[in-house]
Write a protein that holds these residues in place. Structure first.
Motif, short mmCIF file in Angstrom:
data_model
loop_
_atom_site.label_atom_id
_atom_site.label_comp_id
_atom_site.label_asym_id
_atom_site.label_seq_id
_atom_site.Cartn_x
_atom_site.Cartn_y
_atom_site.Cartn_z
N ALA A 153 0.83 -1.21 0.00
CA ALA A 153 0.00 0.00 0.00
C ALA A 153 0.86 1.25 0.00
O ALA A 153 0.57 2.22 -0.71
CB ALA A 153 -0.92 -0.01 1.22
N LEU A 154 1.93 1.24 0.79
CA LEU A 154 2.82 2.40 0.84
C LEU A 154 3.54 2.61 -0.48
O LEU A 154 3.64 3.73 -0.99
CB LEU A 154 3.83 2.22 1.98
CG LEU A 154 4.84 3.35 2.18
CD1 LEU A 154 4.13 4.65 2.53
CD2 LEU A 154 5.85 2.98 3.25
N TRP A 185 1.13 3.87 -3.26
CA TRP A 185 0.38 5.12 -3.08
C TRP A 185 0.75 6.17 -4.12
O TRP A 185 -0.13 6.73 -4.80
CB TRP A 185 0.65 5.66 -1.67
CG TRP A 185 -0.03 6.97 -1.43
CD1 TRP A 185 -1.34 7.19 -1.11
CD2 TRP A 185 0.58 8.28 -1.52
NE1 TRP A 185 -1.61 8.54 -0.98
CE2 TRP A 185 -0.45 9.23 -1.22
CE3 TRP A 185 1.86 8.72 -1.80
CZ2 TRP A 185 -0.21 10.60 -1.22
CZ3 TRP A 185 2.10 10.09 -1.80
CH2 TRP A 185 1.08 11.01 -1.50
N ARG A 218 -1.51 7.72 -7.25
CA ARG A 218 -1.86 9.12 -7.38
C ARG A 218 -1.44 9.69 -8.74
O ARG A 218 -2.10 10.59 -9.28
CB ARG A 218 -1.18 9.93 -6.26
CG ARG A 218 -1.68 9.60 -4.87
CD ARG A 218 -3.13 10.04 -4.67
NE ARG A 218 -3.27 11.48 -4.80
CZ ARG A 218 -3.19 12.33 -3.79
NH1 ARG A 218 -2.98 11.87 -2.56
NH2 ARG A 218 -3.34 13.63 -3.99
N ARG A 250 -3.80 1.71 -9.08
CA ARG A 250 -4.56 1.37 -7.87
C ARG A 250 -5.08 -0.07 -7.94
O ARG A 250 -5.07 -0.80 -6.93
CB ARG A 250 -5.70 2.36 -7.69
CG ARG A 250 -5.22 3.74 -7.25
CD ARG A 250 -6.36 4.57 -6.69
NE ARG A 250 -7.30 4.98 -7.74
CZ ARG A 250 -7.17 6.09 -8.47
NH1 ARG A 250 -6.14 6.90 -8.27
NH2 ARG A 250 -8.07 6.40 -9.39
N THR A 275 -2.18 -2.32 -7.17
CA THR A 275 -1.88 -2.33 -5.74
C THR A 275 -2.85 -3.24 -5.00
O THR A 275 -2.45 -4.03 -4.14
CB THR A 275 -1.97 -0.90 -5.17
OG1 THR A 275 -1.06 -0.06 -5.88
CG2 THR A 275 -1.62 -0.89 -3.70
#
Length: 852
Positions: free
Chosen positions: A467-468, A471, A475, A482, A485
């Motif tokens: 997730a980190l 991110w 974006r 996304r 991820t």
């Protein structure tokens, strides 16, 4: 069930290809290493057998093996022993072999240097059968004015037969000879990479200054055995001071000296092969875990028609055994080529690897096949147990995911705490008493335990880690990143197992890089701190010196400032053997700056000395006390101890005298080396030209610079890193195959899901980018964990080394190298994901939606 297992393999061949390739590569590495070791051993034995050919008995001085070739202090066999051997019963012929120092002058007018090895001079025995070498071109010396040189030197220096070559004898005199031919010595650990020049026996004694032969060899008359001949030669009482061996013993002992290195070398490389096998084991485990999940309905159906849990378990292990056998067999075949390639690789890095045939021993086949089979079956045990837990009704109803095991997270945390606690305890225990190897072994064990703790926590680290890492791409690039991820976080256990393999390789590469880079930085710091000189002039031939005339020329050059001669020799100090030396007073405290325990270097002058703190007890000395040094003529000098220094990391002698006291006591013919700094305001070019001009009169002298030494050291460090990277590269390649395999199986597993996204508007290009981003996120997680763990373990190891050397080490983290490893891992991961992504994008939406 076995027929069912074989049928299942036949229909899932494509899905097992990459995992089989992983096992095959690991087995190939093991086989290649064993093949390389056996081939090198055989080549060494063959080479030394050639050197001992026709030798039935050999006479050498006791203890001669502890000296370098041609060392003036090495014991010798007098010519009278050769006469006695020739007269012994059963001897058909005998010859003396001479090995002494003989520096050959190269095409540039300077002595040829092979590292720090001096040139070697040998003699040509009268009996051609007992010479121990062969003529490669031309002919052997036909008179005292002719020589032959080894083929490597002749090629490197572009010597031509018939030209004049120059040799520096043991007195420093330059002699001229005509080159008559070249000789092939094979691979001889006695000479190593030294330049070898062959003379007629009389000329060989004159050039080398040896007092006798280094070895006497004899050939037996017909009907006399080697054992009988050896017993006859050794029978006279005077022969007790020499070692008498049979020809077979000579060949074996000479070969064993080199083979010992080969065995250590092979053992070290096997460590990397085992790492590759461990990585392959992780890939196999992940592959079977995914396959078992995908075959949920099939396994449930087997259970419904009567298959027991034991049969399902044995069937799954049977599949893994067949995969392991086939992959191991292919790995053994590939290992033959890899073994040959490893020999060429290490020869390219400067190792003296003899040429010879590739040797595949039955034991190597058995070890490699067993290792591959055991690793594959062991990796499949846990997935096979999971296969027995498939609930038939749930699987037939469409449930494809294996149920999560209750309490698994708590078990992982408990295991991680246990491993981490034990690892930290072992590390701190090692740091508390670092001495010799014991402390470092404990620290290494602690690092391995901490690494296991991280692997145990892998499924818990993956969701927040992905997730980190995902991110920012999410974006910047929108929904595709996304989705990638979310997909990468969907099965943490699978992603953790996939990234673990790559993490191992990157951790080890980073660890080695930090340690080797720190060693280079420590060496550079020692030079700058303790020896801040610009140039060093020294003889390129062992035992020779820098003449006083050259020292005077250096001192009178306007472009040169500090010129300090360095002297060194063994002497009797307070009745014990110690190293006594002297350095020009101008360099003390300026170019030579050891850590001072008491007193100061400025106090060393006529009648006073400095002593290394580590030698005080042995010599019975102390600050303010006296030392008695025996001079060359047998007289004694009593000197007061005015300084005590710590020579750690330096090349200072045990006892440091003033130059005047040293020259009066030992009357040296010249200095061992001279430290030189340029004058303030003088250019580098002018100072270098002045040093070169002063040293040009003597072909033995070479000029070294600190910059040159650092560049040479950096070159060796880069070679070491390249070697480590090459050896670990196979493990990293297997890890990347694991990423590709995981994504391929994941594409198959998510066929309908991908089709649904395509139907909702996701383009083929976006689908490809999504899968490539998944691979990128997995590689990024492995990079972060691997680099972090490698740097951490490296810092601890460097700190331990610094602690063991009283603060002499220096930490260096090579960020550029680590960044390069990360870039290579990212590029390779994207390449590994390219084919699965392409396959997913090309799948028809309609056919994929129709799959059940």
């Amino acid at each position: 069930m076995m027929r069912l297992a074989l049928t299942s393999l036949r229909y899932r061949t494509a899905r097992l290809v990459l995992s089989s390739l992983a096992i095959g590569l690991g087995v190939a590495f093991v086989t290649g290493t064993l093949v390389m070791g056996a081939s090198m051993n055989q080549a060494y034995f063959t080479s030394f057998a050639a050197g001992a050919r026709n030798v039935d008995a050999a006479v050498t001085p006791h203890g001669s093996g502890s000296y370098q070739p041609g060392d003036p202090a090495a014991p010798a066999v007098p010519a009278s022993v050769l006469s006695a051997v020739r007269a012994a019963r059963g001897v058909e012929s005998a010859a003396g072999r001479l090995v002494g120092r003989a520096a050959l002058v190269g095409s540039d007018g300077k002595v040829i240097r092979n590292g720090e090895l001096p040139g070697v001079g040998i003699n040509v025995a009268g009996d051609p059968a007992l010479r121990g070498f062969t003529v490669a071109s031309g002919h052997l010396p036909g008179g005292p004015g002719q020589v032959a040189v080894d083929t490597s030197t002749a090629a490197d220096e572009h010597f031509r037969i018939g030209q004049t070559v120059k040799v520096v004898d043991h007195t420093g005199r330059v002699r001229s000879f005509r080159l008559a031919g070249t000789i092939d010595l094979g691979v001889d650990h006695e000479f190593g990479d030294s330049t070898v020049t062959a003379f007629q026996t009389g000329a060989g004694f004159a050039v080398t200054g040896r007092p006798g032969y280094d070895q006497i060899v004899a050939h037996a008359a017909a009907g006399t055995s080697q054992a009988a001949l050896t017993a006859t030669i050794a029978a006279p009482p005077g022969m007790a001071r020499y070692q008498v061996q049979t020809g077979g013993q000579l060949a074996t002992s000479e070969a064993n000296a080199a083979v010992g290195f080969t065995q250590q070398f092979t053992s070290a490389i096997l460590v990397f092969a085992l790492i590759a096998l461990v990585v392959a084991c992780i890939v196999i485990y992940n592959t079977f875990t995914i396959l078992i999940t995908q075959r949920g309905r099939e396994l449930a159906l087997l259970r419904c028609v009567g298959a027991s849990r034991g049969q399902v378990f044995r069937s799954t292990l049977g599949e893994s055994a067949v995969v392991g056998l086939i992959a191991s067999a292919a790995g053994v075949l590939a290992g033959l080529g890899l073994g040959w390639g490893l020999q060429r690789l290490f020869a390219g890095f400067g190792a003296a690897v003899p040429p010879g045939p590739v040797v595949l021993q039955p034991s190597a086949v058995a070890i490699s096949m067993t290792a591959g089979l055991v690793v594959t079956v062991a990796a499949a045990v846990i997935p096979a147990r999971s296969a027995t837990r498939v609930a038939p009704v749930a699987a037939l109803g469409g449930q494809h995911e294996q149920p999560a095991r209750t309490g698994a997270d708590w078990l992982r945390v408990a295991a991680a705490v246990l491993f981490a606690g034990a690892g930290i305890l072992a590390t701190f225990t090692g740091l508390r008493h670092v001495s010799g190897e014991s402390g470092f072994v404990e620290i290494a064990a602690g690092g391995c335990l901490c690494f296991l703790a991280v692997l145990a926590l892998g499924p818990l680290i993956v969701p927040p880690g992905i997730a980190l890492l995902g991110w920012l791409p999410g974006r910047l690039t929108g929904p595709v990143s996304r989705l990638a991820t979310v997909n990468a976080r969907r099965n943490p256990r699978r992603v953790a197992a996939t990234t673990a393999a790559l993490t191992i390789g990157l951790t080890l590469m980073t660890l080695f890089t930090v340690i080797v880079s720190s060693a280079q930085a420590s060496s550079d710091a020692q030079i700058e701190q303790h020896y801040p000189f610009d140039y060093v002039v020294q003889a390129g031939h062992g035992g020779q010196v820098v003449p006083p005339g050259v020292i005077g020329a250096l001192q009178s050059a306007p472009a040169l400032g500090l010129v300090a001669a360095d002297y060194d020799r063994q002497a009797r100090v307070n009745g014990d053997q110690a190293e006594a030396g002297a350095i020009g007073r101008a360099a003390l405290g300026v170019s030579v700056k050891p850590a001072m325990i008491s007193g100061s270097l400025a106090a060393i002058g006529p009648g006073t000395v400095g002593v290394d703190s580590g030698q005080l007890g042995r010599l019975g000395a102390h600050q303010g006390g006296t030392l008695v040094i025996r001079a060359l003529d047998g007289s004694s000098e009593t000197l007061r101890v005015a300084a005590v220094y710590d020579s750690a990391g330096l090349t200072l002698p045990d006892v440091l005298m003033s130059v005047g006291d040293y020259t009066r006591a030992f009357r040296p013919a010249g200095a061992d080396m001279v430290f030189v700094n340029r004058s303030p305001g003088a250019s580098v070019a002018a100072s270098r030209a002045a040093v070169e001009a002063a040293a040009a009169s003597d072909p033995l002298l070479v000029v070294n610079t600190v910059a040159g030494y650092k560049a040479s050291l950096a070159g060796r460090v880069n070679e070491i890193l390249a070697l480590f990277g090459t050896l670990l590269g196979l493990a990293v390649l297997i890890a990347l195959l694991g990423i590709s395999n995981t994504l391929s199986l994941s594409v198959i597993e998510r066929t309908r899901e991908s089709a649904l996204m395509r139907a909702l508007g996701l383009t083929r290009g976006q689908l490809r980018r999504m899968l490539l981003t998944e691979a990128l996120l997995m590689a990024a997680l492995a990079i972060v964990l691997g680099a972090g763990l490698g740097v951490t373990f490296g810092v601890v190891m460097v700190h331990a080394f610094t602690q063991s050397t009283d603060g002499q080490g220096l930490l260096s983290i090579p960020y550029s190298h680590i960044a390069l490893y990360a870039a290579i891992a990212v590029a390779a991961a994207l390449a590994a994901a390219a084919l699965p992504a392409r396959r997913a994008a090309q799948t028809s939406v309609v056919s994929a939606m129709a799959e059940t």
